[in-house]
Structure formats: structure tokens, C-alpha cells
Design an enzyme around this catalytic site. Structure first.
Site, PDB file in Angstrom:
ATOM      1  N   GLY A 229       0.768  -1.247   0.000  1.00 46.21           N
ATOM      2  CA  GLY A 229       0.000   0.000   0.000  1.00 46.21           C
ATOM      3  C   GLY A 229       0.790   1.282   0.000  1.00 46.21           C
ATOM      4  O   GLY A 229       0.200   2.359  -0.083  1.00 46.21           O
ATOM      5  N   GLU A 271       4.427  -6.454   2.737  1.00 43.01           N
ATOM      6  CA  GLU A 271       4.233  -7.089   1.426  1.00 43.01           C
ATOM      7  C   GLU A 271       3.919  -6.008   0.406  1.00 43.01           C
ATOM      8  O   GLU A 271       2.825  -5.946  -0.134  1.00 43.01           O
ATOM      9  CB  GLU A 271       3.182  -8.204   1.489  1.00 43.01           C
ATOM     10  N   GLY A 273       4.121  -4.027  -3.097  1.00 46.87           N
ATOM     11  CA  GLY A 273       4.231  -4.359  -4.508  1.00 46.87           C
ATOM     12  C   GLY A 273       4.575  -3.114  -5.313  1.00 46.87           C
ATOM     13  O   GLY A 273       5.674  -2.971  -5.842  1.00 46.87           O
ATOM     14  N   ARG A 274       3.623  -2.188  -5.320  1.00 46.37           N
ATOM     15  CA  ARG A 274       3.726  -0.999  -6.168  1.00 46.37           C
ATOM     16  C   ARG A 274       5.052  -0.248  -6.026  1.00 46.37           C
ATOM     17  O   ARG A 274       5.697   0.082  -7.012  1.00 46.37           O
ATOM     18  CB  ARG A 274       2.570  -0.051  -5.808  1.00 46.37           C
ATOM     19  N   ARG A 309      -4.928   0.942 -15.456  1.00 48.29           N
ATOM     20  CA  ARG A 309      -5.174   1.832 -14.316  1.00 48.29           C
ATOM     21  C   ARG A 309      -5.879   3.142 -14.692  1.00 48.29           C
ATOM     22  O   ARG A 309      -6.807   3.536 -13.989  1.00 48.29           O
ATOM     23  CB  ARG A 309      -3.875   2.114 -13.549  1.00 48.29           C
ATOM     24  N   TYR A 313      -9.279   3.341 -12.655  1.00 49.39           N
ATOM     25  CA  TYR A 313      -9.326   4.240 -11.489  1.00 49.39           C
ATOM     26  C   TYR A 313      -9.252   5.717 -11.867  1.00 49.39           C
ATOM     27  O   TYR A 313      -9.135   6.564 -10.984  1.00 49.39           O
ATOM     28  CB  TYR A 313      -8.130   3.989 -10.556  1.00 49.39           C
ATOM     29  N   CYS A 340     -12.926  -1.009 -28.361  1.00 47.97           N
ATOM     30  CA  CYS A 340     -14.245  -0.430 -28.609  1.00 47.97           C
ATOM     31  C   CYS A 340     -14.896  -0.116 -27.267  1.00 47.97           C
ATOM     32  O   CYS A 340     -15.927  -0.701 -26.890  1.00 47.97           O
ATOM     33  CB  CYS A 340     -15.091  -1.396 -29.430  1.00 47.97           C
TER      34      CYS A 340
HETATM   35  C1  LIG Z   1      -2.320  -5.856  -3.498  1.00 45.20           C
HETATM   36  C2  LIG Z   1      -1.827  -6.342  -2.227  1.00 45.20           C
HETATM   37  C3  LIG Z   1      -0.536  -6.025  -1.796  1.00 45.20           C
HETATM   38  C4  LIG Z   1       0.375  -5.095  -2.557  1.00 45.20           C
HETATM   39  O1  LIG Z   1      -0.154  -3.813  -2.653  1.00 45.20           O
HETATM   40  P1  LIG Z   1       0.693  -2.620  -3.300  1.00 45.20           P
HETATM   41  O2  LIG Z   1      -0.299  -1.508  -3.372  1.00 45.20           O
HETATM   42  O3  LIG Z   1       1.126  -3.087  -4.634  1.00 45.20           O
HETATM   43  O4  LIG Z   1       1.828  -2.334  -2.393  1.00 45.20           O
HETATM   44  C5  LIG Z   1      -0.087  -6.589  -0.623  1.00 45.20           C
HETATM   45  N1  LIG Z   1      -0.866  -7.409   0.104  1.00 45.20           N
HETATM   46  C6  LIG Z   1      -2.118  -7.739  -0.266  1.00 45.20           C
HETATM   47  C7  LIG Z   1      -2.902  -8.664   0.578  1.00 45.20           C
HETATM   48  C8  LIG Z   1      -2.642  -7.212  -1.431  1.00 45.20           C
HETATM   49  O5  LIG Z   1      -3.880  -7.520  -1.804  1.00 45.20           O
END
Ligand SMILES: *Cc1c(COP(=O)(O)O)cnc(C)c1O
Length: 417
Positions: A229, A271, A273-274, A309, A313, A340
């Protein structure tokens, strides 16, 4: 304002000779540097671990690079578990943070020895029945009504995820009775959040909860996981989250709420990601057409199947027209794909330099939740993924789909029946 690129126009033109647009290209050196910065910021935290959220960029080469830097993997499906396994991750270097999970996925996670993070109290019994209760078990907390909330993930009380507070207390006892001996606590309440204090607040909330669970059940947490997040500066005027500030404030809370209560050591895990790959991936596309009606459009050879995205969003992604970085932004365009679907736009009313067919556009910050969200609507084929190596070499890490891939799941012989 310009955003930096790890390649020049001439370099991209050379790459395009071999790999036609559209494609995603990832900057390996920048990904490694960023991973090292995160680990350095949290070097004080005992057993600190970042489990890369595979869903953000599910390419085994990227997961492998991050594994080499010391990251684990956060998976939420069977395919992501297999991907992590293929990238060389084993055992507790994988956390399985899924929801509404089928039994076969729990069985696979258990076989891998992954940390299993349950999303609901009813899954304690379900996991035990289908896969057996592991020694280490984690639960996802949903705090319910909180101040704030966040556009992508929404208000916690409206979100489908996690246990209530009461269920957590009850759940740890249930899992213990079924044989669990080690325990973790997880939450994720923000997404794409640029304010470090919301992530710090998450840490404080979990630290308090660790104490409360200990006091009411006698169960000591081995780790907390703050989820993903952390946001990235999609807009050129935005700033990256200051990892040193984040670390310093979390350390303060750790000392106050964990060390002083005698609950140290408590492993801190995330955890993300982004923020791990997002800024270091680029969607490269060529302008096919210009169209002037009630508005002015430029049409690309990429579409929202390559990067969803903006359409999903209304997200902002910065666009650079290669070779025109210093031109005045004196034209206003909608930058479109060819689906389309009228929301198939990378930008609406964007100020850009004058664009001509054949221009190469780079769409920034496409390294997470970009290629990953691809789909085949309108018969669009998923594009290639390239890796820009630290020595400047370019490696194909996923080829583009072909029509044969698209039709592979249909048996045309069935026409004869
Ligand atoms: C999507 C997600 C993440 C990663 O979120 P980012 O916004 O990419 O950092 C981590 N944990 C869970 C459970 C998620 O669903």
C-alpha cells in the site's frame, strides 16, 4: 516537468527494431537499488522481511531479482505460488495472503511450507480440514471504522477482507487448539498511499493489538505484517515516501509499544508491490493515428489491455514523447488505445507537445499493476516484457502473445460435430 528515463530515444529505437511496440520495459538496476534502500532503512528491525506482492508484477525474472536482494514473495493464488516456487523461493520466504481461497491453493501453500495468512475465521477449520493446521499461522485484521480510508481499498468496514478484533482473539485460540505454535498478525488498510503517517498509524495499531492479544490470550506474536500500500509519485510534482522517516517513526513505536511491554523481538514484515517495481517499469508505444473531431486524439498501438489503471481508477500516468522532452506543452490531447470502449484512454485533456504518427510515447510508472492487469478483450494480445540489464543489455523476459496463444484454448475440430 519531466520525469527521468533510464534510456534515450536512440536506445529505444534500437530496441524497437528487435522488439516491436508496445512493450513493457523494466530497469533492473533501479529495482535493485530501491530494494537495497528499503532493506537498509529497516536494518534495525529484527528479522525484517519484505515479501514482494507478486500480483504487482508477476514475472519470474523480476521475482528472482528481488529474491537475490533478499525479498520473499507474497502470493494470493495458485499461479502466484507456482511462480514464486519457480523463481526459487521456498518455505517461509513465501507468504500466502489470499482471500475466499479454494482448498487446492491451501494445499499447495502448505506443501511449499509457505506462511499461510488467513482472511476469515471460518478458514481456520477449512484449512485444518483440507491441508492440516501448520505450525505457523497468521491472520489478517480488518479494523472496521477508522478515520480516513483510501480511494482504492476503500473504508475498512466496507472491505471484504480480514477478521474483526473479536474474531482475532477467538481465532488464535482455535488455531492453537488445532496445533498451531507460532503466530503472525497481518493487516492492509491503505493502497497507493503517499502519506507515510498512514503506514506508521498501521504499525502503531498492530503493535497495540499484539499487546492486547498477549494480555487476553497469552499468545505471543512472532511477526506483524503491515501489508502493501505504500504509494508512488505518479505525478511529477509528487514525492516518494521517505523510507528513513517511515523507519524512524516505526522504530519509535516499536520501542514504546513492543520493547517496553517485553514483547520483543517481534519480526516486522511487509508485502509491498507498487513501490518495489512501479516507478521502474515503462510502457513503450508508438502513435498510429491522429484524429481531430470535437476533441483532438492521438491513437497508440497500446491500449488499456496493456495498462488498465487510467481506465479503471482514472489514474494519472505521466507520458513522455521521446525526443520532444523540451518542446512546449501547447497541445491538448486524449491519448487513446483501440478498444471499442470509450474509457480506453491513457490520458484525457493532457497537455503535450505536438504529436505526429510514428512518435514514440513512454508511459511512466507502469512497473506495477501494469502488464499484470492485462486482458484479452477485443482480441488484444498481451505485449512483451523486457528487462534493461545494469550493463545496458536488453533481455526478453516474456514474449508477446501470438494469435496461436489467443486461440490455444479453443478446439476448432469441434466444428465437425
Ligand atoms: C495488493 C496487495 C498487496 C500489494 O499492494 P501494493 O499496493 O502493490 O503495495 C499486498 N498485500 C495484499 C494482501 C494485497 O492484496
Amino acid at each position: 516537468m519531466n520525469k527521468a528515463l533510464p534510456f534515450s530515444k536512440a536506445e529505444i529505437e534500437r530496441i524497437i527494431e528487435k522488439y516491436p511496440t508496445p512493450f513493457h520495459i523494466y530497469d533492473e538496476k533501479a529495482i535493485r537499488d530501491n530494494a537495497r534502500k528499503l532493506l537498509a532503512a529497516f536494518a534495525w528491525a529484527p528479522g525484517f522481511k519484505e515479501f514482494f506482492a507478486v500480483k504487482a508484477a508477476p514475472n519470474p525474472y523480476l521475482v528472482k531479482i528481488l529474491q537475490e536482494e533478499g525479498f520473499g514473495a507474497d502470493c494470493s493464488s495458485l499461479a502466484e505460488l507456482v511462480l514464486a516456487e519457480k523463481a526459487g523461493l521456498t518455505g517461509e520466504n513465501i507468504i500466502f495472503s489470499s482471500n475466499n481461497t479454494p482448498a487446492n491453493e491451501y494445499i499447495k501453500a502448505k506443501e511449499l511450507g509457505a506462511i499461510i495468512n488467513l482472511d476469515d475465521i471460518s478458514h481456520i477449520e477449512y484449512l485444518d480440514r483440507y491441508a492440516g493446521m501448520p505450525e505457523l499461522i497468521s491472520f489478517r485484521y480488518n479494523p472496521g471504522p477508522l478515520r480516513g480510508g483510501n480511494a482504492i481499498i476503500g473504508l475498512p468496514q466496507e472491505a471484504k477482507y480480514g477478521f474483526t478484533r473479536k474474531q482475532l482473539i477467538e481465532g488464535y485460540g482455535m488455531a492453537k487448539d488445532m496445533g498451531a505454535k507460532r503466530f503472525g498478525l497481518h493487516t492492509m488498510v491503505v493502497s497507493n498511499e503517499l502519506d507515510p503517517y498512514s503506514y506508521i498509524a498501521t504499525a502503531e495499531m498492530l503493535f497495540d493489538l499484539v499487546t492486547e492479544i498477549y494480555q487476553t490470550t497469552g499468545i505471543r506474536m512472532e511477526f506483524v505484517n503491515f501489508g502493501g500500500g505504500i504509494g508512488i509519485p505518479y505525478r511529477p510534482e509528487e514525492k516518494r515516501v521517505d523510507l528513513n522517516l517511515l523507519s524512524r517513526e516505526i522504530k519509535k513505536a516499536y520501542e514504546e509499544k513492543i520493547v517496553k511491554q517485553g514483547l520483543a523481538p517481534l519480526r516486522i514484515t511487509m508485502e509491498l508491490g507498487r513501490m518495489i517495481t512501479g516507478p521502474f517499469g515503462f510502457l513503450v508505444s508508438t502513435v498510429l493515428h491522429k484524429k481531430e473531431i470535437y476533441k483532438n486524439y492521438v491513437g497508440l498501438d497500446a491500449c488499456m489491455a496493456n495498462l488498465m489503471r487510467p481506465a479503471l481508477y482514472g489514474a494519472y500516468h505521466h507520458i513522455t514523447v521521446l525526443g520532444k522532452e523540451d518542446w512546449p506543452l501547447d497541445h491538448v490531447y486524449d491519448v487513446t488505445g483501440s478498444l471499442c470502449e470509450n474509457n480506453d484512454k491513457f490520458a484525457i485533456d493532457r497537455n503535450l507537445p505536438e504529436i505526429e504518427p510514428g512518435d514514440i510515447l513512454v508511459i511512466h510508472d507502469a512497473g506495477a499493476h501494469g502488464h499484470a492487469m492485462g486482458f484479452n478483450y477485443n482480441g488484444k494480445l498481451r505485449s512483451a516484457e523486457l528487462l534493461l540489464r545494469p550493463d545496458g543489455e536488453v533481455k526478453l523476459i516474456r514474449r508477446a502473445e501470438t494469435l496461436d496463444d489467443y486461440f490455444a484454448t479453443v478446439d476448432f475440430c469441434g466444428f465437425n460435430l
